[in-house]
Design a protein around this motif. Structure first.
Motif, PDB file in Angstrom:
ATOM      1  N   GLY A  41       0.778  -1.236   0.000  1.00  0.00           N
ATOM      2  CA  GLY A  41       0.000   0.000   0.000  1.00  0.00           C
ATOM      3  C   GLY A  41       0.807   1.282   0.000  1.00  0.00           C
ATOM      4  O   GLY A  41       0.262   2.346   0.261  1.00  0.00           O
ATOM      5  N   ASN A  42       2.098   1.201  -0.310  1.00  0.00           N
ATOM      6  CA  ASN A  42       2.921   2.406  -0.355  1.00  0.00           C
ATOM      7  C   ASN A  42       2.729   3.195  -1.639  1.00  0.00           C
ATOM      8  O   ASN A  42       3.041   4.378  -1.696  1.00  0.00           O
ATOM      9  N   ILE A  82       0.224  -3.907   8.837  1.00  0.00           N
ATOM     10  CA  ILE A  82       0.462  -2.809   7.903  1.00  0.00           C
ATOM     11  C   ILE A  82      -0.830  -2.420   7.211  1.00  0.00           C
ATOM     12  O   ILE A  82      -1.190  -1.238   7.142  1.00  0.00           O
ATOM     13  N   TRP A  83      -1.557  -3.419   6.707  1.00  0.00           N
ATOM     14  CA  TRP A  83      -2.800  -3.114   6.004  1.00  0.00           C
ATOM     15  C   TRP A  83      -3.867  -2.556   6.941  1.00  0.00           C
ATOM     16  O   TRP A  83      -4.664  -1.703   6.542  1.00  0.00           O
ATOM     17  N   ARG A  85      -3.307  -0.521   9.389  1.00  0.00           N
ATOM     18  CA  ARG A  85      -2.974   0.910   9.495  1.00  0.00           C
ATOM     19  C   ARG A  85      -3.349   1.674   8.229  1.00  0.00           C
ATOM     20  O   ARG A  85      -3.895   2.774   8.291  1.00  0.00           O
ATOM     21  N   VAL A  86      -3.048   1.099   7.064  1.00  0.00           N
ATOM     22  CA  VAL A  86      -3.348   1.762   5.791  1.00  0.00           C
ATOM     23  C   VAL A  86      -4.856   1.962   5.642  1.00  0.00           C
ATOM     24  O   VAL A  86      -5.318   3.053   5.304  1.00  0.00           O
ATOM     25  N   SER A  89      -6.272   4.503   8.219  1.00  0.00           N
ATOM     26  CA  SER A  89      -5.913   5.890   7.898  1.00  0.00           C
ATOM     27  C   SER A  89      -6.640   6.403   6.664  1.00  0.00           C
ATOM     28  O   SER A  89      -6.584   7.597   6.359  1.00  0.00           O
ATOM     29  N   LYS A  91      -5.918   5.603   3.598  1.00  0.00           N
ATOM     30  CA  LYS A  91      -4.962   5.793   2.503  1.00  0.00           C
ATOM     31  C   LYS A  91      -5.009   4.688   1.456  1.00  0.00           C
ATOM     32  O   LYS A  91      -4.293   4.754   0.464  1.00  0.00           O
ATOM     33  N   GLY A  92      -5.831   3.685   1.670  1.00  0.00           N
ATOM     34  CA  GLY A  92      -5.907   2.607   0.692  1.00  0.00           C
ATOM     35  C   GLY A  92      -6.763   1.466   1.189  1.00  0.00           C
ATOM     36  O   GLY A  92      -7.299   1.504   2.297  1.00  0.00           O
ATOM     37  N   ARG A  94      -6.973  -3.026   1.114  1.00  0.00           N
ATOM     38  CA  ARG A  94      -6.211  -4.261   0.921  1.00  0.00           C
ATOM     39  C   ARG A  94      -6.366  -4.773  -0.511  1.00  0.00           C
ATOM     40  O   ARG A  94      -7.389  -4.545  -1.140  1.00  0.00           O
TER      41      ARG A  94
END
Length: 136
Positions: A41-42, A82-83, A85-86, A89, A91-92, A94
């Protein structure tokens, strides 16, 4: 947990996982860092442009663990964190999870922006390999 991870890796110890894209994609090759950035997800972009639409194998697939360990250096629990958090937030989202490697291949073959991974032996002319993960 380490024992479980070890057993999963044993199942695919000699296997190779291929990162695949649609044959119409302008992306010819990718590095581990580029693949990792998309699957963690970066970034949502392919190198050279285009929005990437990643798809995952199910959590139960040993190729999934091998893919994330070898490409991102992350364990399954780290990837989940990680996902989380993404997604939290905003920002994306999965990668879409598909039930089988055949489903992943079919999805990638019919979607020009898709990227996925399957056992290298399952690759055919309907998809293009942009990165290989050696199972050894």
């Amino acid at each position: 947990m380490l024992l479980v991870s070890g057993l999963c890796m044993t199942n695919v110890a000699g296997a190779q996982v291929a990162v695949i894209v649609n044959p119409k994609s302008t992306t010819a090759q990718m590095t581990a860092a580029q693949v990792s950035a998309i699957f963690l997800g970066n970034t949502r972009a392919f190198p050279g442009g285009g929005v990437a639409q990643p798809v995952d194998l199910p959590e139960s697939a040993p190729e999934r663990d091998q893919f994330y360990l070898k490409v991102t250096g992350k364990t399954p629990s780290q990837v989940k964190a990680i996902w989380s958090r993404v997604v939290f937030s905003g920002k994306g989202s999965r990668p879409k999870e598909l039930a089988t490697a055949a489903d992943v291949k079919r999805f990638v073959a019919t979607n020009p922006n898709a990227i996925g991974y399957i056992e290298k032996s399952e690759v055919d002319a309907s998809v293009r390999v942009v990165f290989s993960v050696d199972g050894r």
